[in-house]
Design a protein around this motif. Structure first.
Motif, PDB file in Angstrom:
ATOM      1  N   VAL A   1       4.679  10.900   1.383  1.00 37.90           N
ATOM      2  CA  VAL A   1       4.167   9.632   0.877  1.00 37.90           C
ATOM      3  C   VAL A   1       4.687   8.521   1.782  1.00 37.90           C
ATOM      4  O   VAL A   1       5.871   8.495   2.131  1.00 37.90           O
ATOM      5  CB  VAL A   1       4.630   9.368  -0.572  1.00 37.90           C
ATOM      6  CG1 VAL A   1       4.248   7.961  -1.012  1.00 37.90           C
ATOM      7  CG2 VAL A   1       4.028  10.399  -1.515  1.00 37.90           C
ATOM      8  N   ALA A   2       3.804   7.612   2.172  1.00 34.36           N
ATOM      9  CA  ALA A   2       4.208   6.442   2.952  1.00 34.36           C
ATOM     10  C   ALA A   2       4.022   5.197   2.100  1.00 34.36           C
ATOM     11  O   ALA A   2       3.024   5.063   1.381  1.00 34.36           O
ATOM     12  CB  ALA A   2       3.388   6.333   4.233  1.00 34.36           C
TER      13      ALA A   2
ATOM     14  N   VAL B   1       2.357   7.722  11.887  1.00 31.90           N
ATOM     15  CA  VAL B   1       2.040   6.717  10.872  1.00 31.90           C
ATOM     16  C   VAL B   1       1.600   5.446  11.591  1.00 31.90           C
ATOM     17  O   VAL B   1       2.216   5.048  12.589  1.00 31.90           O
ATOM     18  CB  VAL B   1       3.256   6.435   9.975  1.00 31.90           C
ATOM     19  CG1 VAL B   1       2.963   5.300   9.005  1.00 31.90           C
ATOM     20  CG2 VAL B   1       3.662   7.691   9.211  1.00 31.90           C
ATOM     21  N   LEU B   2       0.551   4.828  11.085  1.00 33.01           N
ATOM     22  CA  LEU B   2       0.031   3.573  11.638  1.00 33.01           C
ATOM     23  C   LEU B   2       0.264   2.463  10.628  1.00 33.01           C
ATOM     24  O   LEU B   2      -0.047   2.609   9.445  1.00 33.01           O
ATOM     25  CB  LEU B   2      -1.464   3.721  11.934  1.00 33.01           C
ATOM     26  CG  LEU B   2      -2.225   2.478  12.389  1.00 33.01           C
ATOM     27  CD1 LEU B   2      -1.730   2.000  13.760  1.00 33.01           C
ATOM     28  CD2 LEU B   2      -3.730   2.769  12.443  1.00 33.01           C
TER      29      LEU B   2
ATOM     30  N   GLN C   1       0.841  -1.192   0.000  1.00 37.28           N
ATOM     31  CA  GLN C   1       0.000   0.000   0.000  1.00 37.28           C
ATOM     32  C   GLN C   1       0.876   1.242   0.000  1.00 37.28           C
ATOM     33  O   GLN C   1       1.965   1.258   0.582  1.00 37.28           O
ATOM     34  CB  GLN C   1      -0.931   0.036   1.217  1.00 37.28           C
ATOM     35  CG  GLN C   1      -1.993   1.130   1.140  1.00 37.28           C
ATOM     36  CD  GLN C   1      -2.948   1.092   2.321  1.00 37.28           C
ATOM     37  OE1 GLN C   1      -2.600   0.644   3.405  1.00 37.28           O
ATOM     38  NE2 GLN C   1      -4.171   1.552   2.111  1.00 37.28           N
ATOM     39  N   SER C   2       0.394   2.288  -0.674  1.00 34.66           N
ATOM     40  CA  SER C   2       1.026   3.603  -0.646  1.00 34.66           C
ATOM     41  C   SER C   2      -0.047   4.640  -0.360  1.00 34.66           C
ATOM     42  O   SER C   2      -1.203   4.478  -0.762  1.00 34.66           O
ATOM     43  CB  SER C   2       1.689   3.938  -1.990  1.00 34.66           C
ATOM     44  OG  SER C   2       2.701   3.005  -2.310  1.00 34.66           O
ATOM     45  N   CYS C   3       0.339   5.736   0.332  1.00 32.09           N
ATOM     46  CA  CYS C   3      -0.649   6.769   0.643  1.00 32.09           C
ATOM     47  C   CYS C   3       0.044   8.104   0.848  1.00 32.09           C
ATOM     48  O   CYS C   3       1.243   8.174   1.109  1.00 32.09           O
ATOM     49  CB  CYS C   3      -1.453   6.393   1.887  1.00 32.09           C
ATOM     50  SG  CYS C   3      -0.481   6.321   3.414  1.00 32.09           S
TER      51      CYS C   3
ATOM     52  N   LEU D   1       0.889  -4.845   5.847  1.00 28.99           N
ATOM     53  CA  LEU D   1      -0.260  -4.987   4.956  1.00 28.99           C
ATOM     54  C   LEU D   1      -1.032  -3.697   4.764  1.00 28.99           C
ATOM     55  O   LEU D   1      -1.730  -3.538   3.769  1.00 28.99           O
ATOM     56  CB  LEU D   1      -1.191  -6.079   5.499  1.00 28.99           C
ATOM     57  CG  LEU D   1      -0.521  -7.439   5.738  1.00 28.99           C
ATOM     58  CD1 LEU D   1      -1.516  -8.413   6.355  1.00 28.99           C
ATOM     59  CD2 LEU D   1       0.052  -7.995   4.431  1.00 28.99           C
ATOM     60  N   GLN D   2      -0.930  -2.777   5.732  1.00 30.26           N
ATOM     61  CA  GLN D   2      -1.655  -1.510   5.605  1.00 30.26           C
ATOM     62  C   GLN D   2      -0.876  -0.402   6.291  1.00 30.26           C
ATOM     63  O   GLN D   2      -0.184  -0.624   7.291  1.00 30.26           O
ATOM     64  CB  GLN D   2      -3.059  -1.597   6.199  1.00 30.26           C
ATOM     65  CG  GLN D   2      -3.911  -0.371   5.880  1.00 30.26           C
ATOM     66  CD  GLN D   2      -5.392  -0.622   6.034  1.00 30.26           C
ATOM     67  OE1 GLN D   2      -5.801  -1.373   6.894  1.00 30.26           O
ATOM     68  NE2 GLN D   2      -6.202   0.014   5.196  1.00 30.26           N
ATOM     69  N   ILE D   3      -1.022   0.804   5.739  1.00 24.50           N
ATOM     70  CA  ILE D   3      -0.336   1.961   6.293  1.00 24.50           C
ATOM     71  C   ILE D   3      -1.197   3.194   6.110  1.00 24.50           C
ATOM     72  O   ILE D   3      -1.924   3.313   5.113  1.00 24.50           O
ATOM     73  CB  ILE D   3       1.050   2.153   5.617  1.00 24.50           C
ATOM     74  CG1 ILE D   3       1.893   3.177   6.371  1.00 24.50           C
ATOM     75  CG2 ILE D   3       0.901   2.531   4.149  1.00 24.50           C
ATOM     76  CD1 ILE D   3       3.364   3.160   5.984  1.00 24.50           C
ATOM     77  N   SER D   4      -1.158   4.099   7.097  1.00 32.84           N
ATOM     78  CA  SER D   4      -1.905   5.356   6.994  1.00 32.84           C
ATOM     79  C   SER D   4      -1.291   6.383   7.929  1.00 32.84           C
ATOM     80  O   SER D   4      -0.669   6.046   8.934  1.00 32.84           O
ATOM     81  CB  SER D   4      -3.387   5.152   7.336  1.00 32.84           C
ATOM     82  OG  SER D   4      -3.537   4.683   8.671  1.00 32.84           O
TER      83      SER D   4
END
Length: 409
Positions: free
Chosen positions: A312-313, A354-355, A302-304, A343-346
């Motif tokens: 950008v993470a 960042v989580l 994942q990218s966000c 598996l997930q980032i935000s």
């Protein structure tokens, strides 16, 4: 900046936009910037901000600083363990206020939960197969869309749990969905290689977007709702016109399956993630690649962007995450500590935390600038595939393959 907390709306929309752009300049974190210096910089950079507006600008900056400082040092504890479903969860999602969240599951249901008490409010039944994709129509938060392997999407009332519409038309499983910000359309993407736009009021199909050659895994509207970006296992990303259904740009450059594709806050850029171990930054106004973000040794899950679009993470199957500057395109910091794929980032809404959720059964909270791990959220018995902050940044929901979700406060 609009009306808030009784503040007079003394700036025009152009002045508000200019002020916001100046205030999100990446030179210094605004939470620790000298207010008078910043007001001076804004006035020099933007002639629309006149001397008579300086006091208002100063008050707005001070309020923004207070907001950004909120919960910066918050330590999370386990508030509720919810044995949510009889089969593994597929997704969790929060409404904007954080007062409600939803869970989807292999048990063919979606459940609506009260965040503050952890009590279930509704069980949304009716799908004939796995409920895989779920979303609130944020920022309104009064409707829920559920996409299923039964090839349908359903629209529900948050208040009553009533099903408004069942959208039928896909010929294979639905893998992703998204509401437009105006809450007039919901988009669904499936294994049948198409995306479809549905009218929320009438329940009718508006458009079918065709052109991908493999299943869709990501859909995201821009702020105005006139564009939507789709990511596919065919290695490509497409920006579509939602009024006509035509392709605006096809973003070609990745050499493996796409995992995510999203706009930044002002919709000037798109970031994509791929199993080819890279993320790419694209100019959303002309479809050209701006940068290839490298460094991971395994696929990007994942990218966000952060809330300003300046950071950008990226989360990778290599067990690390990275933070890049969207301005310089350089890696700022590397997040290391997980013992399995991330598996997930935000980002939190303030953009300073960042989580991450991982197959190592933990979620972690990180300092976005230094990469320091601030807290490890432990207790799940299987991988954490979904996790999210609420809008205030003082609550987290994690969803796991262990059939449970947890509320952290």
């Amino acid at each position: 900046m609009g009306r808030s907390g009784g503040e007079p709306n003394l700036l025009s929309s152009g002045q508000q936009c200019s002020l916001l752009i100046c205030m999100t300049c990446p030179a210094l974190p605004i939470s620790c910037t000298d207010v008078n210096d910043l007001v001076g910089e804004i006035r020099r950079a933007e002639p629309l901000i006149t001397a008579s507006r300086s006091d208002l600008v100063r008050r707005l900056i001070q309020r923004l600083q207070e907001k950004l400082r909120q919960h910066s040092d918050h330590t999370f504890y386990l508030f509720k363990l919810l044995r949510a479903h009889i089969l593994p969860l597929t997704n969790v999602a929060l409404n904007k206020s954080g007062s409600r969240f939803i869970t989807g599951s292999y048990d063919r249901t979606c459940k609506v939960w009260h965040s503050l008490s952890g009590t279930p409010l509704h069980t949304l039944r009716g799908h004939g197969n796995v409920v895989y994709a779920i979303a609130f129509n944020n920022p309104y938060g009064d409707k829920i869309a559920t996409g299923s392997f039964d090839k349908t999407c359903k629209l529900w009332s948050v208040e009553t749990g009533t099903c408004y519409h069942t959208f039928r038309g896909h010929t294979a499983e639905i893998m992703c969905l998204s509401f437009n910000p105006q809450s007039t359309l919901v988009a669904t993407g499936g294994v049948d290689t198409t995306a479809k736009l549905w009218d929320i009021q009438s329940g009718e199909e508006v458009l079918t977007l065709t052109g991908h050659s493999a299943e869709l895994v990501s859909l995201s509207f821009n702020t105005s709702g006139d564009r939507i970006v789709s990511g596919s296992l065919d290695y490509t990303v497409v920006i579509w016109d939602t009024l006509t259904g035509r392709k605006v740009y096809t973003l070609i450059g990745h050499c493996a399956e796409i995992s995510s594709a999203v706009f930044n806050w002002d919709c000037s850029m798109v970031v994509t993630g791929s199993v080819d171990r890279t993320s790419m930054l694209w100019d959303a106004t002309n479809g050209k690649c701006l940068a290839v973000l490298t460094g991971h040794s395994d696929g990007i899950m994942q990218s966000c962007f952060d809330c300003t679009g300046k950071l950008v993470a990226t989360a990778s199957a290599d067990g690390t995450a990275r933070i890049f500057s969207a301005v310089t395109r350089k890696c700022i910091t590397k997040l290391e500590g997980h013992e399995g794929a991330i598996l997930q980032i935000s980002f939190n809404p303030q953009g300073n935390r960042v989580l991450t959720g991982s197959s190592d059964k933990t979620a972690r909270i990180w300092d976005a600038q230094t990469g320091q791990c601030l807290q490890v959220l432990e207790g799940h018995k299987d991988e954490i595939f979904s996790c999210a902050f609420n809008y205030k940044g003082n609550m987290i929901v994690t969803g796991s393959r262990d059939h449970t979700c947890r509320i952290w406060r």
